[in-house]
Scaffold this motif. Structure first.
Motif, PDB file in Angstrom:
ATOM      1  N   MET A 119       0.837  -1.111  -0.124  1.00 29.89           N
ATOM      2  CA  MET A 119       0.040   0.134   0.103  1.00 29.89           C
ATOM      3  C   MET A 119       0.879   1.150   0.014  1.00 29.89           C
ATOM      4  N   GLU A 120       0.683   2.010  -0.977  1.00 29.68           N
ATOM      5  CA  GLU A 120       1.650   3.066  -1.294  1.00 29.68           C
ATOM      6  C   GLU A 120       0.878   4.138  -1.986  1.00 29.68           C
ATOM      7  N   PHE A 121       0.971   5.553  -1.437  1.00 28.32           N
ATOM      8  CA  PHE A 121       0.544   6.579  -2.157  1.00 28.32           C
ATOM      9  C   PHE A 121       1.872   7.346  -3.083  1.00 28.32           C
ATOM     10  N   GLU A 122       1.546   7.541  -4.097  1.00 30.50           N
ATOM     11  CA  GLU A 122       2.806   8.237  -5.233  1.00 30.50           C
ATOM     12  C   GLU A 122       2.095   9.706  -5.785  1.00 30.50           C
ATOM     13  N   GLU A 123       2.722  10.648  -5.917  1.00 24.40           N
ATOM     14  CA  GLU A 123       2.330  11.801  -6.537  1.00 24.40           C
ATOM     15  C   GLU A 123       3.404  12.405  -7.122  1.00 24.40           C
ATOM     16  N   LYS A 124       3.248  12.520  -8.302  1.00 23.00           N
ATOM     17  CA  LYS A 124       4.409  13.406  -8.986  1.00 23.00           C
ATOM     18  C   LYS A 124       3.646  14.906  -9.556  1.00 23.00           C
ATOM     19  N   GLN A 125       4.587  15.734  -9.201  1.00 22.10           N
ATOM     20  CA  GLN A 125       4.065  17.103  -9.936  1.00 22.10           C
ATOM     21  C   GLN A 125       5.288  18.139 -10.230  1.00 22.10           C
ATOM     22  N   GLY A 126       4.962  18.981 -11.026  1.00 24.18           N
ATOM     23  CA  GLY A 126       5.982  19.892 -11.514  1.00 24.18           C
ATOM     24  C   GLY A 126       5.227  21.221 -11.623  1.00 24.18           C
ATOM     25  N   LEU A 127       6.170  22.081 -11.830  1.00 24.86           N
ATOM     26  CA  LEU A 127       5.916  23.690 -12.136  1.00 24.86           C
ATOM     27  C   LEU A 127       4.994  23.879 -13.475  1.00 24.86           C
ATOM     28  N   LYS A 128       3.810  24.477 -13.473  1.00 22.57           N
ATOM     29  CA  LYS A 128       3.098  24.623 -14.945  1.00 22.57           C
ATOM     30  C   LYS A 128       3.065  26.230 -15.100  1.00 22.57           C
ATOM     31  N   ILE A 129       4.157  26.793 -15.729  1.00 25.16           N
ATOM     32  CA  ILE A 129       4.215  28.232 -15.735  1.00 25.16           C
ATOM     33  C   ILE A 129       4.220  28.575 -17.212  1.00 25.16           C
ATOM     34  N   TRP A 130       3.203  28.134 -17.779  1.00 22.34           N
ATOM     35  CA  TRP A 130       2.946  28.542 -19.197  1.00 22.34           C
ATOM     36  C   TRP A 130       2.790  29.818 -19.489  1.00 22.34           C
ATOM     37  N   TRP A 131       2.231  30.658 -18.499  1.00 19.48           N
ATOM     38  CA  TRP A 131       2.017  32.220 -18.618  1.00 19.48           C
ATOM     39  C   TRP A 131       3.563  32.941 -18.749  1.00 19.48           C
ATOM     40  N   LEU A 132       4.618  32.274 -18.298  1.00 21.36           N
ATOM     41  CA  LEU A 132       5.821  32.783 -18.288  1.00 21.36           C
ATOM     42  C   LEU A 132       6.315  32.933 -19.869  1.00 21.36           C
ATOM     43  N   TYR A 133       5.946  31.751 -20.658  1.00 17.79           N
ATOM     44  CA  TYR A 133       6.381  32.188 -22.055  1.00 17.79           C
ATOM     45  C   TYR A 133       5.777  33.202 -22.768  1.00 17.79           C
ATOM     46  N   LEU A 134       4.538  33.413 -22.275  1.00 10.38           N
ATOM     47  CA  LEU A 134       3.768  34.476 -22.950  1.00 10.38           C
ATOM     48  C   LEU A 134       4.075  35.839 -22.377  1.00 10.38           C
ATOM     49  N   ILE A 135       4.657  36.178 -21.356  1.00 14.54           N
ATOM     50  CA  ILE A 135       5.323  37.313 -20.695  1.00 14.54           C
ATOM     51  C   ILE A 135       6.542  37.473 -21.522  1.00 14.54           C
ATOM     52  N   THR A 136       7.290  36.379 -21.489  1.00 12.52           N
ATOM     53  CA  THR A 136       8.698  36.535 -22.319  1.00 12.52           C
ATOM     54  C   THR A 136       8.525  36.946 -23.769  1.00 12.52           C
ATOM     55  N   GLY A 137       7.429  36.212 -24.367  1.00 13.38           N
ATOM     56  CA  GLY A 137       7.337  36.638 -25.809  1.00 13.38           C
ATOM     57  C   GLY A 137       6.567  38.212 -26.305  1.00 13.38           C
ATOM     58  N   VAL A 138       5.821  38.588 -25.213  1.00 12.57           N
ATOM     59  CA  VAL A 138       5.580  39.899 -25.307  1.00 12.57           C
ATOM     60  C   VAL A 138       6.570  40.858 -24.990  1.00 12.57           C
ATOM     61  N   THR A 139       7.681  40.547 -24.150  1.00 20.48           N
ATOM     62  CA  THR A 139       8.596  41.666 -24.145  1.00 20.48           C
ATOM     63  C   THR A 139       9.790  41.323 -25.247  1.00 20.48           C
ATOM     64  N   ILE A 140      10.041  40.011 -25.729  1.00 20.63           N
ATOM     65  CA  ILE A 140      11.210  39.938 -26.522  1.00 20.63           C
ATOM     66  C   ILE A 140      10.864  40.143 -28.131  1.00 20.63           C
ATOM     67  N   PHE A 141       9.475  39.890 -28.605  1.00 14.99           N
ATOM     68  CA  PHE A 141       9.264  40.449 -29.826  1.00 14.99           C
ATOM     69  C   PHE A 141       9.232  41.788 -30.161  1.00 14.99           C
ATOM     70  N   PRO A 142       8.811  42.746 -29.513  1.00 11.34           N
ATOM     71  CA  PRO A 142       8.942  44.094 -29.809  1.00 11.34           C
ATOM     72  C   PRO A 142      10.353  44.607 -29.741  1.00 11.34           C
TER      73      PRO A 142
END
Length: 173
Positions: free
Chosen positions: A1-24
């Motif tokens: 009997m064992e509980f296992e959970e895997k999780q990671g950071l989901k920061i999709w919005w950081l791609y958006l912010i970076t793109g908005v600042t880099i493309f101009p």
């Protein structure tokens, strides 16, 4: 009997912010009247391309971090890849209390990620990798505290209750 959970950071919005600042910036560099020509850009080698794509690469690498939490009758273990290559193990004998609690990631720990508690409470560490507000709090007999965020909070709660009744683990509250 064992509980296992895997999780990671989901920061999709950081791609958006970076793109908005880099493309101009990139558009100004390319389309400006007195800007560098294509031959000048080639003389700079890949520096402009590296400057544009490096932030995206860094964000991608940060998103590859994974926290693996395992709980069984012997105790608890966790591994935060790529910072922990071997799992850290804690036996139930070293844990004074284990319970589910509400927390506020920003006011208590200053945000998401691997954090120590604000206001110089250095014995209180947290792994907050989602935007939910409940997690597993561990209090050790030596005074240290460890908090894990969870995406499966109801399943974790039922598993802890089952462990407490089946194996009579006093640390689980």
């Amino acid at each position: 009997m064992e509980f296992e959970e895997k999780q990671g950071l989901k920061i999709w919005w950081l791609y958006l912010i970076t793109g908005v600042t880099i493309f101009p910036t990139l558009a100004i560099l390319i389309f400006q009247k007195n800007g560098p020509s294509l031959s000048e850009l080639q003389k700079m080698y890949f520096a402009p391309l590296l400057a544009v794509f490096l932030p995206f690469l860094i964000i991608f690498i940060v998103q590859q971090n994974k926290l693996t939490l395992k709980i069984n009758a012997q105790g608890l273990s966790y591994r935060y890849f790529p910072f922990h290559f071997k799992p850290s193990h804690f036996h139930w004998m070293s844990i004074e209390k284990a319970y589910i609690r509400k927390y506020d990631a920003f006011s208590e720990y200053g945000g998401y990620g691997v954090k120590t508690r604000l206001w110089f409470k250095l014995k209180d560490k947290a792994f907050i990798l989602n935007d939910k507000n409940r997690g597993l709090q561990l209090e050790f007999k030596n005074g240290k505290k460890l908090l894990f965020s969870s995406n499966k909070i109801e399943e974790l709660e039922m598993f802890l209750l089952n462990l407490k009744t089946r194996y009579n683990i006093q640390a689980i509250q």
